[in-house]
Design a protein around this motif. Structure first.
Motif: not given
Length: 86
Positions: A12-15, A68-75
């Motif tokens: 979910f967070f990756s997408v 934005i993509w990196i922050i969500c990928d870290i999560i």
């Protein structure tokens, strides 16, 4: 946390990061400013202020989208790395 729940949250967070990065960085900060520049130029209403603001948005677009993509990928990686409770 169960293994399936962890995997679902990670996906979910990756997408979410991919979609938000493309939407905000690609559409809001790249496509729309280019469109405004073209329509202002062809309509004869292009000013230095409009040009400056839109050029800054265009240059910052990839940085913001990537952040934005990196922050969500870290999560998402947080949920991938949790130990399983089978």
């Amino acid at each position: 946390m169960k293994k399936n729940v962890k995997r679902a949250l990670a996906v979910f967070f990756s997408v979410l990061g991919t979609v938000l990065g493309i939407y905000i960085g690609g559409y809001w900060l790249f496509v729309r400013p280019v469109y405004w520049l073209v329509t202002s130029f062809t309509g004869g209403t292009l000013t230095a202020g409009i040009l400056l603001i839109n050029v800054i948005k265009i240059f910052v677009a990839s940085t913001v989208g990537g952040a934005i993509w990196i922050i969500c990928d870290i999560i998402a990686s947080y949920f991938r790395d949790l130990p399983t409770d089978d």
